[in-house]
Design a protein around this motif. Structure first.
Motif, mmCIF file in Angstrom:
data_model
loop_
_atom_site.group_PDB
_atom_site.id
_atom_site.type_symbol
_atom_site.label_atom_id
_atom_site.label_comp_id
_atom_site.label_asym_id
_atom_site.label_seq_id
_atom_site.Cartn_x
_atom_site.Cartn_y
_atom_site.Cartn_z
ATOM 1 N N ALA A 160 1.029 -30.766 5.327
ATOM 2 C CA ALA A 160 2.174 -30.234 6.071
ATOM 3 C C ALA A 160 2.415 -28.740 5.847
ATOM 4 C CB ALA A 160 3.432 -31.041 5.744
ATOM 5 N N TYR A 172 0.281 -26.403 5.274
ATOM 6 C CA TYR A 172 -0.735 -25.683 6.049
ATOM 7 C C TYR A 172 -0.396 -25.745 7.534
ATOM 8 C CZ TYR A 172 -5.577 -24.002 6.891
ATOM 9 O OH TYR A 172 -6.706 -23.285 7.251
ATOM 10 N N GLY A 173 0.079 -26.909 7.996
ATOM 11 C CA GLY A 173 0.491 -27.023 9.392
ATOM 12 C C GLY A 173 1.595 -26.044 9.733
ATOM 13 N N ARG A 174 2.568 -25.911 8.849
ATOM 14 C CA ARG A 174 3.653 -24.949 9.099
ATOM 15 C C ARG A 174 3.125 -23.520 9.108
ATOM 16 N NH1 ARG A 174 6.419 -28.764 5.765
ATOM 17 N NH2 ARG A 174 6.043 -27.517 3.887
ATOM 18 N N ARG A 210 1.316 -22.877 12.416
ATOM 19 C CA ARG A 210 2.238 -22.702 13.536
ATOM 20 C C ARG A 210 2.965 -21.370 13.452
ATOM 21 N NH1 ARG A 210 6.200 -26.927 16.681
ATOM 22 N NH2 ARG A 210 6.954 -25.360 18.150
ATOM 23 N N ALA A 263 -5.618 -29.433 13.858
ATOM 24 C CA ALA A 263 -4.948 -30.567 13.224
ATOM 25 C C ALA A 263 -5.114 -30.443 11.718
ATOM 26 C CB ALA A 263 -5.522 -31.897 13.707
ATOM 27 N N THR A 264 -4.088 -30.874 10.983
ATOM 28 C CA THR A 264 -4.146 -30.914 9.530
ATOM 29 C C THR A 264 -3.254 -32.035 9.030
ATOM 30 O OG1 THR A 264 -3.821 -29.664 7.471
ATOM 31 C CG2 THR A 264 -2.300 -29.204 9.278
ATOM 32 N N ASP A 265 -3.605 -32.590 7.863
ATOM 33 C CA ASP A 265 -2.740 -33.584 7.238
ATOM 34 C C ASP A 265 -2.032 -32.998 6.022
ATOM 35 O OD1 ASP A 265 -4.862 -33.377 5.487
ATOM 36 O OD2 ASP A 265 -5.065 -35.533 5.155
ATOM 37 N N THR A 304 2.243 -30.478 20.866
ATOM 38 C CA THR A 304 2.059 -30.884 19.475
ATOM 39 C C THR A 304 1.589 -32.334 19.406
ATOM 40 O OG1 THR A 304 4.411 -31.416 19.309
ATOM 41 C CG2 THR A 304 3.728 -29.225 18.557
ATOM 42 N N THR A 361 -0.155 -32.833 11.508
ATOM 43 C CA THR A 361 0.277 -31.765 12.405
ATOM 44 C C THR A 361 -0.800 -31.546 13.449
ATOM 45 O OG1 THR A 361 1.515 -30.659 10.638
ATOM 46 C CG2 THR A 361 0.940 -29.335 12.576
ATOM 47 N N ASN A 362 -0.437 -31.650 14.723
ATOM 48 C CA ASN A 362 -1.332 -31.367 15.839
ATOM 49 C C ASN A 362 -0.792 -30.156 16.597
ATOM 50 O OD1 ASN A 362 -3.312 -33.770 16.030
ATOM 51 N ND2 ASN A 362 -1.317 -34.757 15.800
#
Length: 241
Positions: free
Chosen positions: A190, A192-194, A197, A186-188, A211, A234-235
């Motif tokens: 975005a 880094y979330g992309r 993934r 998980a991250t807040d 997700t 992002t989960n």
């Protein structure tokens, strides 16, 4: 080619720290909890001969059945901070064992202080760099789940090589997790979330299963602060093939 290393051995991790260590002083109550409880709940990790107090002696191996006194599914949380998710998981799943790998000793002290009134026998902590721990300390295929919640996003481009979730780190996690086990992230932040993934969707060792927020992950004060300023959470949940 004969003699080629296994995929998870192909790229040894360099000592690039994915973290910065804040001050080492603890509030008095956390220090008292650490002094009283560390002997039972903090794993004594032997250090590398030429390393600091977050390193691991390469010869050391985690023997979870000895540490916990039983054989049970093992969850590793990387960077548990004050231990909210780790404690919630240990409370919800007393039939599983939980080990938090944390470099910040005051966070360990806070985790211990928060469970002083009701110690959790299936929870342990280790003051160690998770990248080094997964490189040698954790036996291959010995972990049911790895949790990586809100790692430092290192938002500046020049700092991206310091991000924890990288191809090298994915190698170590893939080696540690048993087939069918799960890596939950998980991250807040975005971008880094992309990046997470993109990296893991392309990794044939992992399959994205959800997700949604992980079932044992509480919404923490840190996460609520992110939501209050409209950050996207992002989960990611990936199963080990």
């Amino acid at each position: 080619m004969a003699g080629s290393p296994a995929p998870h051995q192909a790229r040894p991790l360099a000592r690039t720290r994915s973290f910065t260590r804040r001050g080492s002083r603890m509030p008095a109550g956390h220090q008292r909890a650490y002094d009283a409880m560390a002997g039972d709940f903090v794993l004594p990790v032997p250090r590398a001969a030429d390393g600091d107090d977050t390193t691991v002696d390469p010869a050391f191996r985690l023997d979870a059945p000895v540490v916990f006194g039983r054989r049970a599914p093992l969850v590793l949380e990387i960077g548990p901070g004050s231990g909210d998710a780790l404690r919630a998981g240990a409370e919800a799943r007393p039939d599983w064992d939980f080990l938090g790998l944390e470099v910040w000793r005051p966070g360990i002290g806070q985790s211990l202080a928060r469970m002083r009134a009701a110690p959790l026998p299936n929870l342990r902590l280790a003051e160690v760099d998770a990248a080094l721990a997964l490189a040698s300390m954790v036996e291959p295929g010995s972990v049911r789940e790895v949790w990586t919640y809100f790692p430092d996003p290192w938002p500046k481009r020049r700092h991206h090589p310091r991000r924890l979730v990288s191809a090298c780190f994915a190698d170590r996690v893939a080696a540690a997790i048993e087939p069918g086990g799960v890596w939950r992230l998980a991250t807040d932040w975005a971008p880094y979330g992309r990046a997470m993934r993109s990296l893991l969707d392309a990794d044939e060792r992992f399959t994205l299963t959800s997700t949604d927020r992980a079932p044992l992950r509480p919404v923490t004060r840190f996460e609520r602060k992110g939501l209050e300023v409209d950050r996207e959470i992002t989960n990611l949940n990936y199963a080990r093939r």
